[in-house]
Write a protein that holds these residues in place. Structure first.
Motif, PDB file in Angstrom:
ATOM      1  N   ARG A  21     -30.646  25.524  15.346  1.00 21.37           N
ATOM      2  CA  ARG A  21     -30.151  26.008  14.062  1.00 21.37           C
ATOM      3  C   ARG A  21     -29.493  27.379  14.225  1.00 21.37           C
ATOM      4  NH1 ARG A  21     -31.306  21.452  13.747  1.00 21.37           N
ATOM      5  NH2 ARG A  21     -32.324  20.413  11.985  1.00 21.37           N
ATOM      6  N   PHE A  22     -30.061  28.190  15.092  1.00 24.13           N
ATOM      7  CA  PHE A  22     -29.520  29.533  15.262  1.00 24.13           C
ATOM      8  C   PHE A  22     -28.240  29.538  16.077  1.00 24.13           C
ATOM      9  CE2 PHE A  22     -32.243  33.052  13.673  1.00 24.13           C
ATOM     10  CZ  PHE A  22     -33.017  32.270  12.863  1.00 24.13           C
ATOM     11  N   ARG A  23     -27.761  28.363  16.462  1.00 24.04           N
ATOM     12  CA  ARG A  23     -26.464  28.348  17.126  1.00 24.04           C
ATOM     13  C   ARG A  23     -25.347  28.616  16.135  1.00 24.04           C
ATOM     14  NH1 ARG A  23     -28.173  27.709  21.725  1.00 24.04           N
ATOM     15  NH2 ARG A  23     -29.371  25.860  22.156  1.00 24.04           N
ATOM     16  N   VAL A  24     -25.722  28.742  14.842  1.00 24.30           N
ATOM     17  CA  VAL A  24     -24.860  29.348  13.855  1.00 24.30           C
ATOM     18  C   VAL A  24     -23.780  28.460  13.255  1.00 24.30           C
ATOM     19  CG1 VAL A  24     -23.253  31.208  13.380  1.00 24.30           C
ATOM     20  CG2 VAL A  24     -25.166  31.603  14.889  1.00 24.30           C
ATOM     21  N   HIS A  25     -24.014  28.155  12.044  1.00 24.16           N
ATOM     22  CA  HIS A  25     -22.983  27.515  11.230  1.00 24.16           C
ATOM     23  C   HIS A  25     -23.002  28.264   9.912  1.00 24.16           C
ATOM     24  CE1 HIS A  25     -22.512  24.026  13.879  1.00 24.16           C
ATOM     25  NE2 HIS A  25     -23.769  24.258  14.138  1.00 24.16           N
ATOM     26  N   VAL A  26     -21.987  29.090   9.704  1.00 27.11           N
ATOM     27  CA  VAL A  26     -22.030  29.990   8.561  1.00 27.11           C
ATOM     28  C   VAL A  26     -22.267  29.242   7.260  1.00 27.11           C
ATOM     29  CG1 VAL A  26     -20.696  31.626   7.212  1.00 27.11           C
ATOM     30  CG2 VAL A  26     -20.512  31.616   9.672  1.00 27.11           C
ATOM     31  N   GLN A  30     -27.622  28.204   3.958  1.00 24.81           N
ATOM     32  CA  GLN A  30     -28.562  27.732   2.954  1.00 24.81           C
ATOM     33  C   GLN A  30     -29.484  26.673   3.545  1.00 24.81           C
ATOM     34  OE1 GLN A  30     -28.528  29.929   0.823  1.00 24.81           O
ATOM     35  NE2 GLN A  30     -28.189  28.808  -1.064  1.00 24.81           N
ATOM     36  N   HIS A  31     -28.894  25.775   4.316  1.00 22.66           N
ATOM     37  CA  HIS A  31     -29.703  24.736   4.949  1.00 22.66           C
ATOM     38  C   HIS A  31     -30.722  25.361   5.879  1.00 22.66           C
ATOM     39  CE1 HIS A  31     -27.503  21.124   3.727  1.00 22.66           C
ATOM     40  NE2 HIS A  31     -26.482  21.945   3.644  1.00 22.66           N
ATOM     41  N   THR A 157     -31.630  36.483  21.269  1.00 25.16           N
ATOM     42  CA  THR A 157     -30.728  35.758  20.360  1.00 25.16           C
ATOM     43  C   THR A 157     -31.424  35.459  19.040  1.00 25.16           C
ATOM     44  OG1 THR A 157     -29.666  34.796  22.290  1.00 25.16           O
ATOM     45  CG2 THR A 157     -29.219  33.731  20.184  1.00 25.16           C
ATOM     46  N   SER A 158     -32.735  35.215  19.113  1.00 24.25           N
ATOM     47  CA  SER A 158     -33.472  34.852  17.893  1.00 24.25           C
ATOM     48  C   SER A 158     -33.526  35.996  16.891  1.00 24.25           C
ATOM     49  CB  SER A 158     -34.899  34.399  18.252  1.00 24.25           C
ATOM     50  OG  SER A 158     -35.710  35.519  18.553  1.00 24.25           O
ATOM     51  N   PHE A 163     -25.884  34.064  10.633  1.00 15.91           N
ATOM     52  CA  PHE A 163     -24.524  34.145  10.103  1.00 15.91           C
ATOM     53  C   PHE A 163     -23.741  35.318  10.677  1.00 15.91           C
ATOM     54  CE2 PHE A 163     -27.907  35.378   7.179  1.00 15.91           C
ATOM     55  CZ  PHE A 163     -27.751  36.752   7.182  1.00 15.91           C
ATOM     56  N   ASP A 164     -24.356  36.150  11.533  1.00 14.62           N
ATOM     57  CA  ASP A 164     -23.662  37.288  12.143  1.00 14.62           C
ATOM     58  C   ASP A 164     -22.923  36.834  13.398  1.00 14.62           C
ATOM     59  OD1 ASP A 164     -24.121  39.314  10.397  1.00 14.62           O
ATOM     60  OD2 ASP A 164     -25.877  40.121  11.423  1.00 14.62           O
ATOM     61  N   LEU A 165     -21.811  36.163  13.173  1.00 14.51           N
ATOM     62  CA  LEU A 165     -21.106  35.551  14.304  1.00 14.51           C
ATOM     63  C   LEU A 165     -20.631  36.575  15.319  1.00 14.51           C
ATOM     64  CD1 LEU A 165     -18.995  32.866  12.434  1.00 14.51           C
ATOM     65  CD2 LEU A 165     -21.195  32.605  13.569  1.00 14.51           C
ATOM     66  N   ASP A 166     -20.120  37.714  14.835  1.00 17.54           N
ATOM     67  CA  ASP A 166     -19.619  38.724  15.773  1.00 17.54           C
ATOM     68  C   ASP A 166     -20.746  39.244  16.660  1.00 17.54           C
ATOM     69  OD1 ASP A 166     -17.180  38.439  14.701  1.00 17.54           O
ATOM     70  OD2 ASP A 166     -17.174  40.320  13.565  1.00 17.54           O
ATOM     71  N   ARG A 167     -21.897  39.452  16.035  1.00 21.71           N
ATOM     72  CA  ARG A 167     -23.027  39.965  16.822  1.00 21.71           C
ATOM     73  C   ARG A 167     -23.511  38.915  17.811  1.00 21.71           C
ATOM     74  NH1 ARG A 167     -27.533  41.364  13.269  1.00 21.71           N
ATOM     75  NH2 ARG A 167     -28.451  42.287  15.138  1.00 21.71           N
TER      76      ARG A 167
END
Ligand SMILES: C[S@@+](CC[C@H](N)C(=O)[O-])C[C@H]1O[C@@H](n2cnc3c(N)ncnc32)[C@H](O)[C@@H]1O
Length: 290
Positions: A21-26, A30-31, A157-158, A163-167
């Motif tokens: 999940r933390f692989r990030v989908h902006v 909510q999900h 990474t955790s 949602f902080d894609l740049d970081r």
């Protein structure tokens, strides 16, 4: 990413699910909160308690831009261009690698020009760029993270919001750099470590650097570190760059970038500057001092 089916959460492996999940989908934040995190937490309460017992390991390389501005200030003030960098509360030590990253402003640049990590216009205000080299680097942390291991990388990474894609991108690039240029971070509280890390080496200016760590120190740790710096600084040239929340500032105030220089040789025991402020995660850095 599909929302998990009701009742399916107990079959998930927590590490795998959170990592996925933390692989990030902006659009799916909510999900993430509505399903994945809430259900995984519910199924792993003991692990969550254990994880929350230690301070966060947000090793944020954006903060190295503040460190750089502080080092520029100390180089101007001391005239010393050889820096021995000592970081307390270093986490995995990613900020100790600042000369492997690239920083650019309108009329200046610093670091490794072709670095995959590029900080462009990240420092606002009167930058006074100076050439210097880091001759040695070392760090300590109560709970150091080894950035060269898969577990260490996953842990770091955790701590980045999904949602902080740049970081996330910056962290993964920094981890790739740290894999090639590993830094040693000793397991020790700041005060215990500084007692032996501050040696009498004649070469260069030792600079103690710390960011967003003091808020986790008990007051006797703050006092002990202060005593060690004053004692060492009474005999030797010593610099400090800090990016810390000021406990006397109103809630919500930004962390302050400060430098101190002990220079007994010049007859000046200490020079202190508040250079400006920075975002909690380092950039942008806003310099205000003249
Ligand atoms: C929010 S992280 C910041 C890490 C790093 N300084 C940065 O800015 O990227 C805070 C770190 O301080 C460390 N820490 C807390 N108390 C400490 C102490 N007394 N001595 C050394 N490290 C400490 C924690 O283990 C954690 O790695």
């Amino acid at each position: 990413m599909d929302a998990p089916k009701a009742g399916a959460s107990n079959h998930w492996d927590a590490g795998e699910t959170l990592a996925d999940r933390f692989r990030v989908h902006v659009g799916n934040a909510q999900h993430l909160y509505g399903y994945a995190v809430r259900e995984v937490i519910g199924a792993h309460v003991d692990e969550m308690h254990a994880a929350l017992a230690v301070p966060p390991q947000t090793n944020e390389v954006g903060r190295s831009a503040a460190l750089l501005a502080g080092l520029f200030d100390l180089v101007v003030a001391s005239g010393v261009r050889r820096i021995r960098l000592l970081e307390v509360g270093a986490s995995a030590g990613l900020n100790l690698l600042l000369d492997h990253y690239a920083y650019r402003g309108d009329s200046w640049q610093f670091g490794f020009t072709d670095s995959k990590i590029q900080f462009v216009d990240s420092i606002e205000g009167p930058v006074q760029p100076e050439h210097f080299m880091i001759t040695s680097r070392a760090g300590c942390d109560l709970h150091p993270v080894d950035a060269t291991t898969a577990d260490g990388r996953l842990l770091l990474t955790s701590f980045v919001w999904p949602f902080d894609l740049d970081r996330h991108q910056r962290l993964s690039l920094a981890l790739a750099i740290a894999a090639v240029h590993p830094v040693r971070i000793d397991r020790a509280p700041a005060s215990r470590w500084l007692r032996y890390a501050l040696t009498d080496e004649p070469d260069g200016l030792p600079v103690v650097w710390h960011s967003i760590t003091q808020m986790y120190w008990p007051s006797d740790e703050v006092t002990a570190v202060e005593g060690i710096l004053s004692c060492y600084g009474a005999q030797h040239r010593l610099g400090e760059v800090s990016l810390e929340f000021n406990p006397d500032s109103p809630r919500g105030a930004k962390p302050e970038l400060r430098t101190r220089l002990w220079d007994p040789g010049s007859g000046r025991p200490i020079r202190e500057r508040r250079l400006g402020t920075a975002h909690d995660h380092g950039i942008p850095v806003t310099l205000t001092a003249s």
